[in-house]
Scaffold this motif. Structure first.
Motif: not given
Length: 680
Positions: A46-50, A131-137, A160-162
């Protein structure tokens, strides 16, 4: 050392693809690698997930640059617009070497408007880093790219980034990702995906957060080598590849990029280019036909090494390459040797546009002051150049003498094109974005629908739900993600989201997050109120005066400042009530010789609202245009003369058509003269 065949390494010189320079060194760079030593993968999220930040970390870990070399952040975002907006617009290809392996990496866009790039590049790779944001999922675009990868039979690697963020919950994000795999129909092999945790920003990845020490990316490289399969190709078979991405060069024409599926090819060898297309819009498996063939020869071949495109004499199966030669090469074409029987491959899916607007010649009295005014022929030529590489774009000539209809994947897709033209010094006018509707087999009207997910603090849920309901959104689910944050999922028409983002940020005090993706067409959901306030329209030309603007700011919100140049028909502000308000911002104060002690006390002007291109496109109504120049963004009526505009509005209401479809008046010869052909 890679087990390779050695060739002379050459790179393209500045802007001239016909002049080559040999890079000095004792040994030329290795350009052909054994198949079992190649790994091809794409980074999707997703956008802005790194994604782009992770590639920066990979470059540093693989020592692509010198230790003392100055490298900018997000080095893959080499476009000025990408750096300004912080998003990836076009997919890009690079390579790194680690442990004797050559790893081809493709950085993909994260915004839904550019999702078609993701669809095509997945045909060149054997796995993806999800890539999956560790906070947003998982987010809406995560679902989309994962669905595409699973359909192609790819087995993703979940990153699982961030994971070092204060509010990060890596286990919860992983559980939601696993549920998403099952929901999308992943098989047992795909559902048993490998996982790695880390922080792309700080350059570390580990297999176990509790046991492993966060240091470097060796764990990620080893996981790629172990889990990503080598390309399943045969280098002894006849040559064949499929074009997945396009580039343009003024000297060479179109350049196609794709993975070589089998065999090898040398510069100058004969080729057969085969075009294919689907039989209908359903795009069922096997329902496609070959539409034509072209005999050609390759003129240049390139491979990527690091961030450089390096010219070679021969390409082989398994690698991702660039090729020039065939004149009409396009997305999905199959390139093969003449000896290969039935070389055609199924066509690649090219996303259909959902939003359209008119690109018009600038006819305002200020035309030509800030940039270059294009004629209709020149505008068509510029859009034709864009079509060579932007395959999701559509341009229709509807017979208008002043412009063409341009369709794309969304507001951002078309807005990026307009911004690129503006930075080239071009002036133009554009109309309000409109969705593209269809009819089903029963004649029912269909419109594009989107899945919308918003994350908002609890105190703002009432206003957000109310606004989305007015825009014909239907709530699908509601969940609490902790820390007093609510996640809402909606199904909403695309036209309901036009112009809503700025309003959403205002309603949530800038604390809300929203993301949407196109999910398909559905029944028409009724009218959506676009704007409840009218425009303040100038009736005279001249310079805006502070004395008159003080009176006007009580009637609405101003877009102009004192001493700004004004022309008749320019929109100078937003009326506080429905309907347009004719006004004269150039009116001057009548001077006399009578004064009072407090007569001239200045009450002060409010700061005018600054309109960006995106906010202007979202704000205008059907009978209004955005005038885009290299230095300014103005709003104007499509017909500048007030009397002529009023007459056109009345006629359009009788016909049931928008005013913008009527041909605007030609530009006035000067500010003091009325437009030619318009009666006073």
């Amino acid at each position: 050392m890679l087990d390779t065949v050695w060739y002379t390494r050459v790179t393209l010189e500045s802007g001239n693809p016909r002049a080559f320079c040999v890079v000095p060194g004792k040994d030329p760079a290795p350009l052909m690698t054994r198949v079992e030593k190649i790994r091809n993968l794409a980074i999707v999220a997703h956008i802005d997930h790194g994604k782009t930040t992770l590639i920066d970390a990979i470059f540093r870990a693989a020592h692509v640059f010198r230790e003392n070399q100055r490298v900018e952040e997000r080095v893959m975002d080499n476009n000025e617009l990408e750096r300004e907006r912080g998003i990836t617009i076009r997919a890009k290809h690079c390579t790194v070497e680690w442990g004797g392996y050559l790893i081809n990496i493709i950085d993909t866009p994260g915004h839904a408007d550019f999702s078609g790039e993701v669809e095509r590049v997945l045909s060149m790779v054997d796995s993806v880093l999800l890539l999956v944001d560790a906070n947003e999922g998982p987010m809406p675009q995560t679902r989309y790219v994962l669905m595409r990868a699973l359909r192609l039979g790819l087995r993703p690697i979940v990153v699982v980034n961030k994971a070092d963020r204060p509010n990060a919950d890596a286990n919860a994000a992983l559980e939601r990702t696993f549920d998403l795999f099952l929901e999308l129909g992943a098989n047992d092999t795909q559902a048993d995906f490998p996982v790695i945790y880390g922080s792309a920003l700080h350059g570390w990845m580990v297999r176990d957060l509790a046991l492993d020490t966060p240091q470097g990316l060796d764990a990620l490289f080893q996981l790629i080598i172990d889990e990503v399969p080598a390309p399943p190709v045969d280098r002894e078979a006849p040559f064949r590849m499929q074009v997945s991405t396009l580039a343009w060069n003024d000297h060479l024409g179109r350049i196609g990029c794709g993975r070589v599926l089998q065999g090898s090819h040398r510069v100058g060898d004969p080729l057969v280019r085969t075009s294919t297309q689907w039989r209908d819009h359903h795009r069922r498996v096997g329902e496609w036909d070959a539409t034509g063939q072209e005999q050609a020869r390759s003129t240049h071949l390139w491979v990527m090494r690091g961030l450089e495109r390096v010219e070679v004499e021969e390409i082989a199966a398994g690698d991702i390459v660039w090729i020039s030669g065939p004149e009409e090469i396009t997305i999905g074409d199959t390139l093969a040797t003449p000896e290969l029987e039935s070389p055609a491959l199924p066509p690649l899916e090219i996303e259909e546009p959902t939003v359209s607007m008119f690109f018009l010649v600038n006819t305002s009295p200020f035309a030509g002051r800030d940039g270059k005014v294009l004629t209709l022929r020149q505008m068509k030529e510029r859009l034709e150049r864009e079509l060579r590489v932007n395959v999701a774009l559509r341009v229709e000539d509807l017979g208008r003498p002043d412009g063409v209809k341009v369709s794309g994947r969304g507001e951002l897709h078309l807005g990026i094109l307009i911004e690129e033209m503006r930075r080239e010094g071009i002036e133009l006018c554009v109309s309000r974005p409109e969705v593209i509707t269809k009819r089903d087999e029963h004649g029912n009207l269909l419109e594009p629908l989107e899945q919308l997910i918003v994350n908002i603090p609890e105190e703002f849920q009432g206003i957000v739900i109310e606004k989305l309901a007015k825009r014909r959104g239907e709530i699908v689910s509601m969940s609490h993600t902790g820390t007093r944050v609510i996640t809402l999922e909606y199904e909403i028409p695309t036209r309901g989201l036009i112009g809503y983002r700025a309003e959403f940020l205002t309603d949530t005090r800038g604390l809300g997050l929203m993301s949407a993706r196109f999910v398909g067409y559905g029944p028409w959901r009724g009218e959506v109120v676009h704007r409840t306030r009218g425009s303040m329209v100038a009736t005279e030309s001249g310079d805006a005066t502070g004395w008159q603007l003080e009176h006007l700011q009580a009637r609405g919100t101003l877009f102009v400042s004192p001493m700004d140049r004004i022309y008749q028909g320019l929109i100078v502000g937003e009326n506080s009530r429905p309907g347009d308000l004719p006004c004269n911002p150039c009116k001057k104060k009548q001077l006399t010789n009578h004064r009072q002690s407090n007569k001239e006390v200045d009450e002060g002007l409010d700061v005018p609202r600054t309109l960006t291109l995106d906010s202007a496109l979202a704000w205008i109504a059907e009978d209004e245009l955005v005038e885009v120049t290299p230095t300014a963004t103005r709003l104007r009526k499509s017909i500048l003369d007030p009397a002529a505009h009023k007459h056109a509005v009345r006629q359009a209401a009788e016909r049931g058509t928008p005013v913008v479809s009527a041909t605007p008046s030609p530009p006035a010869a000067s500010l003091s003269l009325p437009p030619v052909g318009v009666r006073r």
